[in-house]
Scaffold this motif. Structure first.
Motif, PDB file in Angstrom:
ATOM      1  N   GLU A   1       0.840  -1.194   0.000  1.00  0.00           N
ATOM      2  CA  GLU A   1       0.000   0.000   0.000  1.00  0.00           C
ATOM      3  C   GLU A   1       0.870   1.236   0.000  1.00  0.00           C
ATOM      4  OE1 GLU A   1      -3.238   0.226   2.732  1.00  0.00           O
ATOM      5  OE2 GLU A   1      -3.553  -1.947   2.673  1.00  0.00           O
ATOM      6  N   GLY A   2       0.500   2.197  -0.840  1.00  0.00           N
ATOM      7  CA  GLY A   2       1.227   3.454  -0.931  1.00  0.00           C
ATOM      8  C   GLY A   2       0.872   4.406   0.191  1.00  0.00           C
TER       9      GLY A   2
ATOM     10  N   THR B   1       0.146  22.392  -8.540  1.00  0.00           N
ATOM     11  CA  THR B   1       0.916  21.439  -9.344  1.00  0.00           C
ATOM     12  C   THR B   1       0.996  20.110  -8.613  1.00  0.00           C
ATOM     13  OG1 THR B   1       2.257  23.235 -10.265  1.00  0.00           O
ATOM     14  CG2 THR B   1       3.181  21.010 -10.401  1.00  0.00           C
ATOM     15  N   LEU B   2       0.715  19.029  -9.329  1.00  0.00           N
ATOM     16  CA  LEU B   2       0.791  17.677  -8.771  1.00  0.00           C
ATOM     17  C   LEU B   2       1.927  16.926  -9.437  1.00  0.00           C
ATOM     18  CD1 LEU B   2      -0.346  15.235  -7.143  1.00  0.00           C
ATOM     19  CD2 LEU B   2      -1.944  14.877  -9.053  1.00  0.00           C
ATOM     20  N   ILE B   3       2.765  16.305  -8.618  1.00  0.00           N
ATOM     21  CA  ILE B   3       3.830  15.440  -9.119  1.00  0.00           C
ATOM     22  C   ILE B   3       3.472  14.010  -8.723  1.00  0.00           C
ATOM     23  CG2 ILE B   3       6.280  14.858  -9.002  1.00  0.00           C
ATOM     24  CD1 ILE B   3       6.817  17.825  -8.329  1.00  0.00           C
ATOM     25  N   LEU B   4       3.472  13.125  -9.714  1.00  0.00           N
ATOM     26  CA  LEU B   4       3.076  11.741  -9.487  1.00  0.00           C
ATOM     27  C   LEU B   4       4.194  10.759  -9.824  1.00  0.00           C
ATOM     28  CD1 LEU B   4      -0.448  11.750 -11.142  1.00  0.00           C
ATOM     29  CD2 LEU B   4       0.041  11.568  -8.693  1.00  0.00           C
ATOM     30  N   GLY B   5       4.384   9.808  -8.916  1.00  0.00           N
ATOM     31  CA  GLY B   5       5.204   8.645  -9.206  1.00  0.00           C
ATOM     32  C   GLY B   5       4.275   7.494  -9.544  1.00  0.00           C
ATOM     33  N   SER B   6       4.835   6.309  -9.645  1.00  0.00           N
ATOM     34  CA  SER B   6       4.008   5.133  -9.950  1.00  0.00           C
ATOM     35  C   SER B   6       3.535   4.476  -8.660  1.00  0.00           C
ATOM     36  CB  SER B   6       4.793   4.147 -10.809  1.00  0.00           C
ATOM     37  OG  SER B   6       6.041   3.857 -10.197  1.00  0.00           O
ATOM     38  N   MET B   7       4.490   4.042  -7.829  1.00  0.00           N
ATOM     39  CA  MET B   7       4.225   3.351  -6.556  1.00  0.00           C
ATOM     40  C   MET B   7       5.514   3.423  -5.757  1.00  0.00           C
ATOM     41  SD  MET B   7       2.049   1.507  -4.810  1.00  0.00           S
ATOM     42  CE  MET B   7       2.175   0.501  -3.337  1.00  0.00           C
TER      43      MET B   7
ATOM     44  N   LEU C   1      -0.639   4.690  -8.368  1.00  0.00           N
ATOM     45  CA  LEU C   1      -1.177   3.500  -7.717  1.00  0.00           C
ATOM     46  C   LEU C   1      -1.244   3.676  -6.213  1.00  0.00           C
ATOM     47  CD1 LEU C   1       0.676   0.654  -9.669  1.00  0.00           C
ATOM     48  CD2 LEU C   1      -1.584   1.659 -10.122  1.00  0.00           C
ATOM     49  N   GLY C   2      -2.328   3.211  -5.640  1.00  0.00           N
ATOM     50  CA  GLY C   2      -2.485   3.222  -4.195  1.00  0.00           C
ATOM     51  C   GLY C   2      -2.097   1.892  -3.577  1.00  0.00           C
ATOM     52  N   ALA C   3      -2.117   0.840  -4.399  1.00  0.00           N
ATOM     53  CA  ALA C   3      -1.753  -0.492  -3.916  1.00  0.00           C
ATOM     54  C   ALA C   3      -1.447  -1.383  -5.115  1.00  0.00           C
ATOM     55  CB  ALA C   3      -2.885  -1.096  -3.084  1.00  0.00           C
ATOM     56  N   CYS C   4      -0.644  -2.412  -4.854  1.00  0.00           N
ATOM     57  CA  CYS C   4      -0.323  -3.406  -5.885  1.00  0.00           C
ATOM     58  C   CYS C   4       0.466  -4.544  -5.238  1.00  0.00           C
ATOM     59  CB  CYS C   4       0.504  -2.790  -7.019  1.00  0.00           C
ATOM     60  SG  CYS C   4       2.188  -2.331  -6.551  1.00  0.00           S
ATOM     61  N   ARG C   5       0.770  -5.520  -6.043  1.00  0.00           N
ATOM     62  CA  ARG C   5       1.682  -6.591  -5.641  1.00  0.00           C
ATOM     63  C   ARG C   5       2.914  -6.468  -6.532  1.00  0.00           C
ATOM     64  NH1 ARG C   5      -1.039  -9.783  -2.224  1.00  0.00           N
ATOM     65  NH2 ARG C   5      -3.292  -9.930  -2.449  1.00  0.00           N
ATOM     66  N   ARG C   6       4.097  -6.567  -5.900  1.00  0.00           N
ATOM     67  CA  ARG C   6       5.343  -6.395  -6.648  1.00  0.00           C
ATOM     68  C   ARG C   6       6.479  -7.008  -5.852  1.00  0.00           C
ATOM     69  NH1 ARG C   6       6.734  -0.492  -6.502  1.00  0.00           N
ATOM     70  NH2 ARG C   6       7.323  -1.105  -4.411  1.00  0.00           N
ATOM     71  N   ARG C   7       7.371  -7.686  -6.532  1.00  0.00           N
ATOM     72  CA  ARG C   7       8.615  -8.137  -5.909  1.00  0.00           C
ATOM     73  C   ARG C   7       9.647  -7.034  -6.093  1.00  0.00           C
ATOM     74  NH1 ARG C   7       7.143 -13.152  -8.148  1.00  0.00           N
ATOM     75  NH2 ARG C   7       6.756 -14.674  -6.507  1.00  0.00           N
ATOM     76  N   GLY C   8      10.318  -6.629  -5.046  1.00  0.00           N
ATOM     77  CA  GLY C   8      11.337  -5.598  -5.167  1.00  0.00           C
ATOM     78  C   GLY C   8      10.745  -4.220  -5.356  1.00  0.00           C
ATOM     79  N   SER C   9      11.469  -3.383  -6.120  1.00  0.00           N
ATOM     80  CA  SER C   9      11.067  -1.988  -6.276  1.00  0.00           C
ATOM     81  C   SER C   9      10.809  -1.567  -7.713  1.00  0.00           C
ATOM     82  CB  SER C   9      12.157  -1.076  -5.695  1.00  0.00           C
ATOM     83  OG  SER C   9      12.241  -1.236  -4.298  1.00  0.00           O
ATOM     84  N   LEU C  10      11.136  -2.414  -8.667  1.00  0.00           N
ATOM     85  CA  LEU C  10      11.013  -2.012 -10.063  1.00  0.00           C
ATOM     86  C   LEU C  10       9.559  -1.968 -10.520  1.00  0.00           C
ATOM     87  CD1 LEU C  10      13.942  -4.010 -11.708  1.00  0.00           C
ATOM     88  CD2 LEU C  10      13.912  -1.601 -11.037  1.00  0.00           C
ATOM     89  N   ASP C  11       9.222  -0.918 -11.250  1.00  0.00           N
ATOM     90  CA  ASP C  11       7.869  -0.787 -11.791  1.00  0.00           C
ATOM     91  C   ASP C  11       7.533  -1.940 -12.726  1.00  0.00           C
ATOM     92  OD1 ASP C  11       7.324   1.609 -10.457  1.00  0.00           O
ATOM     93  OD2 ASP C  11       8.216   2.811 -12.053  1.00  0.00           O
ATOM     94  N   THR C  12       8.523  -2.456 -13.411  1.00  0.00           N
ATOM     95  CA  THR C  12       8.286  -3.560 -14.346  1.00  0.00           C
ATOM     96  C   THR C  12       7.866  -4.836 -13.627  1.00  0.00           C
ATOM     97  OG1 THR C  12      10.646  -4.060 -14.333  1.00  0.00           O
ATOM     98  CG2 THR C  12       9.822  -2.670 -16.131  1.00  0.00           C
ATOM     99  N   ASP C  13       8.076  -4.907 -12.321  1.00  0.00           N
ATOM    100  CA  ASP C  13       7.706  -6.096 -11.551  1.00  0.00           C
ATOM    101  C   ASP C  13       6.323  -6.005 -10.915  1.00  0.00           C
ATOM    102  OD1 ASP C  13      10.084  -7.367 -12.173  1.00  0.00           O
ATOM    103  OD2 ASP C  13      11.124  -6.602 -10.403  1.00  0.00           O
ATOM    104  N   ILE C  14       5.606  -4.911 -11.160  1.00  0.00           N
ATOM    105  CA  ILE C  14       4.241  -4.778 -10.637  1.00  0.00           C
ATOM    106  C   ILE C  14       3.343  -5.755 -11.386  1.00  0.00           C
ATOM    107  CG2 ILE C  14       2.226  -3.260 -10.442  1.00  0.00           C
ATOM    108  CD1 ILE C  14       4.215  -0.915 -10.147  1.00  0.00           C
ATOM    109  N   GLU C  15       2.581  -6.543 -10.644  1.00  0.00           N
ATOM    110  CA  GLU C  15       1.627  -7.465 -11.262  1.00  0.00           C
ATOM    111  C   GLU C  15       0.443  -6.654 -11.770  1.00  0.00           C
ATOM    112  OE1 GLU C  15       0.491 -10.490  -8.482  1.00  0.00           O
ATOM    113  OE2 GLU C  15       2.509 -11.322  -8.388  1.00  0.00           O
ATOM    114  N   PRO C  16       0.224  -6.622 -13.088  1.00  0.00           N
ATOM    115  CA  PRO C  16      -0.841  -5.779 -13.639  1.00  0.00           C
ATOM    116  C   PRO C  16      -2.227  -6.026 -13.043  1.00  0.00           C
ATOM    117  CG  PRO C  16       0.585  -6.559 -15.395  1.00  0.00           C
ATOM    118  CD  PRO C  16       1.009  -7.292 -14.137  1.00  0.00           C
ATOM    119  N   ALA C  17      -2.559  -7.256 -12.789  1.00  0.00           N
ATOM    120  CA  ALA C  17      -3.891  -7.561 -12.252  1.00  0.00           C
ATOM    121  C   ALA C  17      -4.080  -7.062 -10.823  1.00  0.00           C
ATOM    122  CB  ALA C  17      -4.147  -9.070 -12.316  1.00  0.00           C
ATOM    123  N   SER C  18      -2.993  -6.730 -10.149  1.00  0.00           N
ATOM    124  CA  SER C  18      -3.074  -6.309  -8.745  1.00  0.00           C
ATOM    125  C   SER C  18      -3.148  -4.795  -8.578  1.00  0.00           C
ATOM    126  CB  SER C  18      -1.852  -6.822  -7.983  1.00  0.00           C
ATOM    127  OG  SER C  18      -0.678  -6.086  -8.335  1.00  0.00           O
TER     128      SER C  18
END
Length: 164
Positions: free
Chosen positions: A5-6, A17-23, A76-93
């Motif tokens: 959870e973020g 002004t809003l600055i956004l990251g991914s997670m 994103l407010g929440a997701c499942r991911r191993r580690g910290s890389l955005d590429t490892d975020i499970e899309p369905a989560s």
């Protein structure tokens, strides 16, 4: 793999002004702070651009950032991911934050800056269609240490756009 959870947004009602990251990454989640990885350039860059002392404690840095009219959050407010890389975020989560409520509470926000490609892709796919053309969106180079192809000086130059 557990659900991550973020954080809530850092924002005052007058934000423009809003600055956004991914997670938030693992170091940030462990510290309970946005951009806590010691090699992430976000705070040094943003503080340099906005004239805030980057050596200030996190709470003071974020207070001054918000007082300058800037808001900080993640797509994103929440997701499942191993580690910290955005590429490892499970899309369905992926659970997207509630931007309708956020923008209703911060009606002066006229610009959104996206910290890197993943944040930009997620925002354009999941948030922007509901906004229409009312808010200007700009992708900036990621401040992550994983974006090693950009030097600090080059990132700083690109990020100066947030102060214009």
């Amino acid at each position: 793999m557990s659900r991550l959870e973020g954080f809530p947004p850092i924002a005052l009602p007058h934000a423009h002004t809003l600055i956004l990251g991914s997670m938030p990454g693992a170091a940030s989640l462990a510290a309970g702070q946005y951009y806590a990885h010691p090699r992430n350039g976000f705070w040094p860059i943003v503080c340099a651009v906005l004239g805030i002392d980057a050596a200030l404690p996190y709470a003071e840095r974020t207070r001054r950032f918000a007082e300058c009219g800037y808001a900080l959050w993640d797509v994103l407010g929440a997701c499942r991911r191993r580690g910290s890389l955005d590429t490892d975020i499970e899309p369905a989560s992926m659970e997207v934050n509630d931007f309708a409520t956020f923008f209703a509470a911060h009606p002066e926000i006229a610009r959104v800056f996206l910290n890197g490609t993943a944040a930009a892709t997620l925002f354009r796919r999941h948030v922007a269609p509901a906004l229409g053309a009312t808010i200007a969106c700009t992708r900036l180079p990621s401040t992550s240490p994983a974006n090693a192809s950009w030097s600090y000086a080059r990132k700083l130059s690109a990020w100066e756009e947030i102060a214009r």
